[in-house]
Design an enzyme around this catalytic site. Structure first.
Site, PDB file in Angstrom:
ATOM      1  N   PRO A 260      37.204  45.476  -0.455  1.00  0.00           N
ATOM      2  CA  PRO A 260      36.486  46.261   0.555  1.00  0.00           C
ATOM      3  C   PRO A 260      35.177  46.909   0.107  1.00  0.00           C
ATOM      4  O   PRO A 260      35.051  48.131   0.031  1.00  0.00           O
ATOM      5  CB  PRO A 260      37.525  47.310   0.954  1.00  0.00           C
ATOM      6  N   CYS A 261      34.178  46.085  -0.144  1.00  0.00           N
ATOM      7  CA  CYS A 261      32.875  46.610  -0.540  1.00  0.00           C
ATOM      8  C   CYS A 261      32.196  47.345   0.610  1.00  0.00           C
ATOM      9  O   CYS A 261      31.278  48.132   0.379  1.00  0.00           O
ATOM     10  CB  CYS A 261      31.989  45.494  -1.090  1.00  0.00           C
TER      11      CYS A 261
END
Length: 183
Positions: free
Chosen positions: A142-143
């Site tokens: 989850p950047c």
């Protein structure tokens, strides 16, 4: 069931769920790529050729169905973590950053400095940004949960519109989940 040997093969499919259309791919070790919405298949093919030389790229909707299911559940707000295997390959530094991204709680955001501190490299904020930019698994690593120090949304391979939608989705469903847990 996979018909041919899965060794040295990247299997892909198009995930189409509501407003989201993106290519995803997996090796026999796990999910290796989640693309940007509405990008052509060529983006996946070029990425795979550069990072998995010698691998064949084969469409296999059935083999990717478990990943499609988990991603679709996430995009519908029904899932807040991913359980299927992932196969992300990078330098030791990139892997440290990507693993730190996976530790950011659903519905929350960290800064690039937070990630640099978390991996024990507080002076490496720019390198953290570069590693985040190289993340091949949008959403599942989850950047999108990383923001600038000022709280501003910063670059995202899927585009700022996608990043905004993902953060809004998570905030909305994290609040709903929190309310039901305390009810």
């Amino acid at each position: 069931m996979m018909m041919e040997s899965s060794h040295k093969v990247i299997r892909w499919t198009l995930l189409a769920s509501g407003i989201w259309n993106m290519y995803i791919a997996a090796t026999e070790q796990g999910l290796c790529y989640v693309g940007s919405p509405d990008k052509p298949l060529k983006e996946l093919v070029d990425w795979a050729k550069a990072r998995f030389p010698g691998f064949r790229i084969v469409q296999d909707d059935a083999a990717l169905q478990p990943y499609v299911t988990e991603l679709t559940e996430y995009l519908q707000g029904k899932r807040d973590r991913f359980e299927l295997a992932m196969d992300y390959r990078g330098t030791a530094f990139q892997l440290a950053v990507w693993n730190a991204l996976c530790d950011i709680p659903y519905g929350q955001t960290f800064t690039y400095s937070d990630i640099a501190n978390q991996i024990g490299r507080p002076a490496a904020v720019r390198a953290v940004g570069a590693a985040i930019g190289a993340n091949p698994n949008l959403i599942t690593v989850p950047c999108h949960r990383v923001i600038g120090k000022s709280g501003a949304l910063t670059g995202y391979r899927g585009g700022l519109e996608m990043k905004t939608r993902l953060l809004e989705l998570e905030r909305e469903h994290a609040l709903i989940k929190e309310k039901t847990e305390y009810a």
